[in-house]
Design a protein around this motif. Structure first.
Motif, PDB file in Angstrom:
ATOM      1  N   CYS A  75       0.636  -1.128   0.019  1.00  0.00           N
ATOM      2  CA  CYS A  75      -0.043   0.058  -0.054  1.00  0.00           C
ATOM      3  C   CYS A  75       0.902   1.263   0.137  1.00  0.00           C
ATOM      4  O   CYS A  75       0.472   2.456   0.316  1.00  0.00           O
ATOM      5  N   HIS A 114      -5.883  -1.506  -1.274  1.00  0.00           N
ATOM      6  CA  HIS A 114      -6.408  -0.494  -1.853  1.00  0.00           C
ATOM      7  C   HIS A 114      -5.486   0.313  -2.619  1.00  0.00           C
ATOM      8  O   HIS A 114      -5.520   1.358  -3.149  1.00  0.00           O
ATOM      9  N   SER A 117      -1.699   4.338  -0.510  1.00  0.00           N
ATOM     10  CA  SER A 117      -2.488   4.920   0.573  1.00  0.00           C
ATOM     11  C   SER A 117      -1.536   5.824   1.508  1.00  0.00           C
ATOM     12  O   SER A 117      -0.290   5.716   1.211  1.00  0.00           O
ATOM     13  N   THR A 126      -7.246   6.282   0.180  1.00  0.00           N
ATOM     14  CA  THR A 126      -6.639   4.971  -0.488  1.00  0.00           C
ATOM     15  C   THR A 126      -6.851   5.308  -1.923  1.00  0.00           C
ATOM     16  O   THR A 126      -7.181   6.327  -2.749  1.00  0.00           O
ATOM     17  N   SER A 127      -6.128   4.280  -2.738  1.00  0.00           N
ATOM     18  CA  SER A 127      -6.053   4.269  -4.266  1.00  0.00           C
ATOM     19  C   SER A 127      -5.452   5.603  -4.822  1.00  0.00           C
ATOM     20  O   SER A 127      -6.163   6.216  -5.727  1.00  0.00           O
ATOM     21  N   VAL A 156     -13.292   3.438   2.575  1.00  0.00           N
ATOM     22  CA  VAL A 156     -12.429   2.153   2.819  1.00  0.00           C
ATOM     23  C   VAL A 156     -13.377   0.833   2.332  1.00  0.00           C
ATOM     24  O   VAL A 156     -14.214   0.766   3.267  1.00  0.00           O
ATOM     25  N   HIS A 159     -13.694  -5.636   0.431  1.00  0.00           N
ATOM     26  CA  HIS A 159     -12.853  -6.440  -0.564  1.00  0.00           C
ATOM     27  C   HIS A 159     -12.955  -7.861   0.027  1.00  0.00           C
ATOM     28  O   HIS A 159     -11.936  -8.475   0.100  1.00  0.00           O
TER      29      HIS A 159
END
Length: 529
Positions: A75, A114, A117, A126-127, A156, A159
């Motif tokens: 991440c 993600h 981050s 995130t992302s 968030v 998943h």
């Protein structure tokens, strides 16, 4: 150790007071340390040591926008941090002269599914990609508060990619507690014993045995006080399964704690939540309030006289070592999270010197589900030595990162197929402290008797430079060493310096030999695992 009464108002916990002060003033000054020490009736040196120990506290002024990019291999993306620093004219690790912005790095923040981050004023973003970096720079320079940034940036997702025993059923709050009262303490403890449930945090200690040892110790204590602690400080890079459980299965976690409390005779439980998951605090507090209103926590649980049990949340402040149970207890006692010398163990001498059960989040969920169903339901999955299922946090180079629940015995190859990983050169199982597995071992099983893990599963395809991955890990351990013992305090720094030299192309054969010897010394002689 003499019995000490725990604080009744957890808002007055030292870690919470320090966090509130830093949020207001953006750093913690010498004067603040003195004032807080007096207010808490603690030695000033103790408060200062706490401030210095935890990475989310700062003695230097941080920016109005305080951004910490994850440096995890799953991440994190160092180039994105450098890009933002260039756009905003910030030196990494420093605060800009106008006090508006500070940018730095931190260890894994548990957002490995993600992509890249960061923590923005403590909130996970995130992302992150090139486009977001440019937009962030514009928003910061315009002075727009973080609350005015796009909400989608801070979303968030769970998943959850595969469910099995623990995550398939819809759990009705109160189930486990009602079964406990219908069947009795001994019968329920017998279920936990019959299931052969082992700790899901990685160590794999028998859960029923731990509860029994604590109960025996508590019955022998003059004060009779004992405690239940939920270890929600999953700081191992690549691990984020507890984040899912605390988001979507919080009621089950609470009931696992309450069941344990009833069995060992505890009236108080604590959830020690990692500082990077502070965004979950409001949600968890709301669930606790709901449980109290429903009679599932507090005085006379389910209307039963003598069954009193409640839960409080204590927030960590950025310390990987606090995932170790004795270090966690030290932190709960308002001290630096330095592991204790053992024995004695927490089951006899834990929080405030009293018998204490410390269980991982996943372990408590499993315990509650075993009570609702039975030990046979649990044991029908898994292997001869590893019963039940395991939650795996899958991240890195795969199409479908996220949480996978499998029966113990799943092979590494099958998991790689399921998550869409191709051209894999290695998998890091169990985080940096675990095991790096190459393709010749992909037929091995995830199980206590084969490849054991607390849940981290980081995938690296052939585009990755594994030497650089190990370089990052060496920096992680040097940064996160608590400094208690010489082999770790000095050894991890020597390893990092050796890896720096190796990765810069200046190492010799002698340097490689020294790295091997130092690594062996650190792993064999350090105080904790």
């Amino acid at each position: 150790m003499p019995f000490m009464k725990p604080p009744q108002d957890n808002a007055k916990h030292l870690l919470h007071l320090l966090y509130a002060h830093q949020q207001r003033y953006r750093f913690i000054s010498d004067e603040a340390i003195t004032e807080i020490a007096l207010r808490q009736s603690l030695p000033r040196a103790q408060v200062e040591s706490v401030v210095e120990f935890y990475s989310l506290f700062s003695r230097k002024l941080r920016g109005k926008f305080d951004i910490l990019f994850s440096n995890c291999t799953s991440c994190g993306d160092h180039s994105l941090m450098e890009q933002l620093c260039t756009l905003l004219h910030v030196v990494p690790g420093e605060t800009r002269d106008d006090g508006l912005i500070s940018i730095g790095e931190t260890s894994c923040i548990g957002m490995c599914d993600h992509g890249a981050s960061a923590l923005i004023n403590g909130r996970p973003m995130t992302s992150i990609d090139d486009n977001k970096i440019g937009a962030m720079a514009e928003l910061i320079e315009s002075g727009a508060g973080v609350d005015d940034w796009p909400a989608a940036w801070f979303k968030v997702n769970d998943h959850l990619q595969r469910r099995d025993l623990l995550l398939s059923d819809v759990y009705e709050p109160g189930w486990a507690l009602k079964v406990l009262e219908e069947e009795g303490v001994e019968a329920v403890l017998g279920k936990i014993r019959g299931s052969q449930l082992r700790g899901r945090g990685g160590a794999g200690f028998n859960t029923a045995q731990k509860w029994q040892l604590c109960r025996d110790a508590a019955n022998g204590e003059q004060s009779g006080a004992c405690y239940v602690i939920c270890n929600a400080d999953e700081g191992e890079p690549g691990t984020f399964k507890d984040r899912l459980l605390l988001t979507s299965y919080a009621d089950t976690v609470f009931e696992g704690m309450a069941v344990c409390g009833r069995i060992i005779g505890a009236k108080q439980g604590y959830i020690y939540l990692r500082g990077e998951y502070r965004y979950l605090l409001e949600h968890l507090e709301e669930r606790l309030v709901s449980a109290r209103k429903s009679g599932l926590l507090g005085n006379a649980v389910l209307g039963i006289d003598g069954f009193d049990f409640d839960i409080e949340i204590v927030m960590g402040a950025g310390a990987y070592i606090c995932g170790e149970e004795s270090a966690l207890i030290e932190s709960l006692e308002q001290k630096a999270g330095i592991p204790r010398i053992r024995p004695p163990f927490p089951v006899t001498d834990g929080y405030l010197g009293q018998p204490t059960v410390v269980n991982n989040v996943e372990t408590l969920v499993a315990a509650a589900m075993i009570v609702v169903h039975d030990d046979h339901w649990f044991r029908r999955q898994g292997t001869m030595q590893s019963h039940g299922t395991k939650l795996l946090s899958v991240s890195g180079d795969c199409v479908r990162p996220g949480i996978y629940e499998y029966p113990f015995g799943i092979t590494i190859s099958q998991l790689l197929d399921d998550c869409g990983a191709e051209d894999v050169q290695a998998v890091q199982v169990g985080g940096p402290a675990g095991r790096l597995v190459d393709p010749s071992h992909f037929d091995h099983q995830i199980a206590f008797e084969d490849v054991a893990t607390g849940g981290s599963f980081m995938i690296y395809n052939k585009s990755r430079d594994l030497l650089e991955v190990i370089h990052k890990f060496s920096g992680f351990f040097a940064h996160e060493s608590c400094g208690f013992c010489t082999p770790c305090r000095v050894g991890t720094t020597l390893l990092k310096h050796g890896m720096d030299k190796l990765c810069s192309g200046h190492a010799t054969a002698h340097d490689l030999d020294e790295l091997r010897r130092t690594a062996a010394l650190v792993s064999r002689r350090s105080h904790c695992g």
